[in-house]
Design a protein around this motif. Structure first.
Motif: not given
Length: 462
Positions: A373-376, A354-355, A345-350, A362-363
């Protein structure tokens, strides 16, 4: 006794199946088992991608002995990001974990001969040694058989050597062709594996395999020429680097780059059997070089493309990306995964938002709000030393069910691997390769640098 063979579709694997059939119940593990079922109908084939721990666990069910003949020098996906050394670590680690879960009685690993002076090893031999360390740190007794060049009709080293001899009347031979080596016939390797299966005293031991003759790669090429009744000349030249010589070997033989380059690099080290560690089989004498080469040439078919030269089977437009990063002292893979969720969340890639919410990452695009993009997080497949996230969707990803991100401790907790497996991008393939793929690599490199920083600097990110 049920014996499972990882790498059963390869040169040694197929020969081992033929050697063991009738005496044992043999299970062949392969990513494309259906292509070998007719050729070896006496073997039970199980479909297995060793990059998947679940696949490995299912594949080793019921096995009492597990034989590991795998290397990862060839690409395992349509796009493979990372080094073959890191790919090797993951598949070996999965194999060990699956063997431990299934209570396999012993593992037999056929690796590379390690020279007495192991300070300047090639990447190929370093990888073989790292795989050894994975097995030796496990709870399953492991017998390690180290071999230099294994001579057999379908062996990649023999195929390369014989094709060079057949196609070049005069060969410019760089320095590596003069390095001494102690080759071993595949027949003797099969005999050694069987001896270790049947002899409990070999459990947990490391043995060197080699025939009685010490000679260079150049010497072997001249012996091949004599057996084939061909007149060949070798001209020794000091200026051909391993990379240049690998190029002409590939051009002449048709062998792939991913196979030739590591093999040639490993020939810079003398590969000799240590007398105190040589495997002794009662009543058996290892074959000399003349007999070994004649046996290989009798079964050699120059029109048949060897298995190692063929393009690996991989799903189209699938991605595997593995990066090794430092593991801070006292940390586990769980700590790394938690730090990653703070870092994103701090870097904010691209420039993505990011949550992190409970087990979800969640991207998304900020405006208009679109989930990219969603990761679980998967607690049921995570154990502290290996943390797993499944790819569940988003605009950038197709739903494959197998796409996943993992953080895994390796080498006794001295390093961590961050790996994406079976990811299927929704973006057009070429556009994905020059955008999203590079962003992912950049993010992981930045995260590795972040982990390497002192504790005070890492705390600022949180």
């Amino acid at each position: 006794m049920k014996i499972a063979i990882a790498g059963a579709s390869g040169f040694i694997g197929k020969a081992l199946i033929s050697s063991l059939k009738g005496a044992y119940s043999v299970v062949g593990l392969s990513r494309s088992h259906h292509t070998h079922a007719e050729e070896h109908s006496s073997c039970e084939w199980r479909n297995c991608d060793l990059f998947s721990l679940i696949d490995a666990e299912k594949a080793l069910e019921g096995a009492e002995v597990a034989i590991y003949l795998v290397h990862s020098m060839r690409p395992s996906a349509h796009l493979s990001q990372g080094s073959f050394e890191d790919f090797d670590l993951i598949v070996a680690d999965n194999f060990l974990r699956a063997a431990e879960k299934n209570k396999v009685r012993k593992i037999i690993y056929v690796g590379g001969l390690i020279p007495a002076d192991s300070k300047n090893l090639s990447k190929h031999l370093q990888s073989r040694q790292e795989v050894e360390s994975v097995f030796l740190k496990g709870s399953v007794p492991t017998t390690i058989l180290r071999a230099a060049l294994i001579l057999g009709a379908e062996g990649s080293s023999f195929q390369i050597m014989t094709r060079l001899v057949q196609r070049l009347p005069v060969m410019l031979c760089p320095r590596w062709t003069s390095t001494p080596s102690q080759p071993v016939a595949v027949t003797d390797v099969l005999k050694s594996i069987r001896h270790c299966i049947e002899t409990p005293e070999t459990d947990g031991k490391i043995y060197d395999l080699g025939g009685p003759d010490v000679l260079s790669y150049g010497d072997m090429m001249l012996k091949v020429a004599d057996i084939l009744n061909l007149r060949r000349s070798l001209i020794r030249v000091p200026f051909l680097t391993p990379h240049l010589s690998a190029l002409w070997v590939r051009l002449v033989t048709g062998a792939p780059k991913d196979l030739v380059n590591p093999l040639i690099e490993s020939l810079r080290n003398p590969l000799l059997v240590r007398e105190a560690h040589q495997l002794q089989i009662p009543g058996h004498t290892f074959m000399g070089i003349e007999e070994s080469l004649r046996e290989a040439i009798e079964n050699y078919n120059s029109d048949k493309k060897p298995h190692a030269f063929k393009a690996p089977s991989a799903a189209k437009h699938e991605v595997r990306s593995v990066q090794r990063m430092p593991l801070p002292e006292g940390w586990t893979a769980k700590d790394v995964a938690e730090e990653y969720m703070k870092f994103l969340p701090v870097m904010r890639p691209g420039f993505m938002k990011v949550e992190v919410k409970d087990r979800w990452i969640y991207f998304s695009n900020a405006f208009p709000y679109i989930r990219l993009l969603v990761l679980e997080y998967s607690p049921e497949r995570s154990w502290g030393h290996r943390e797993l996230f499944y790819v569940r969707g988003g605009l950038f990803s197709k739903k494959s069910g197998r796409g996943r991100l993992e953080f895994r401790e390796v080498l006794g907790g001295t390093a961590c691997l961050a790996a994406i497996h079976d990811f299927r991008p929704r973006l057009p393939w070429y556009f994905y390769k020059v955008t999203q793929a590079y962003v992912h690599l950049w993010v992981m490199k930045q995260f590795a640098r972040h982990l390497a920083r002192p504790l005070e600097q890492r705390r600022k990110i949180g």
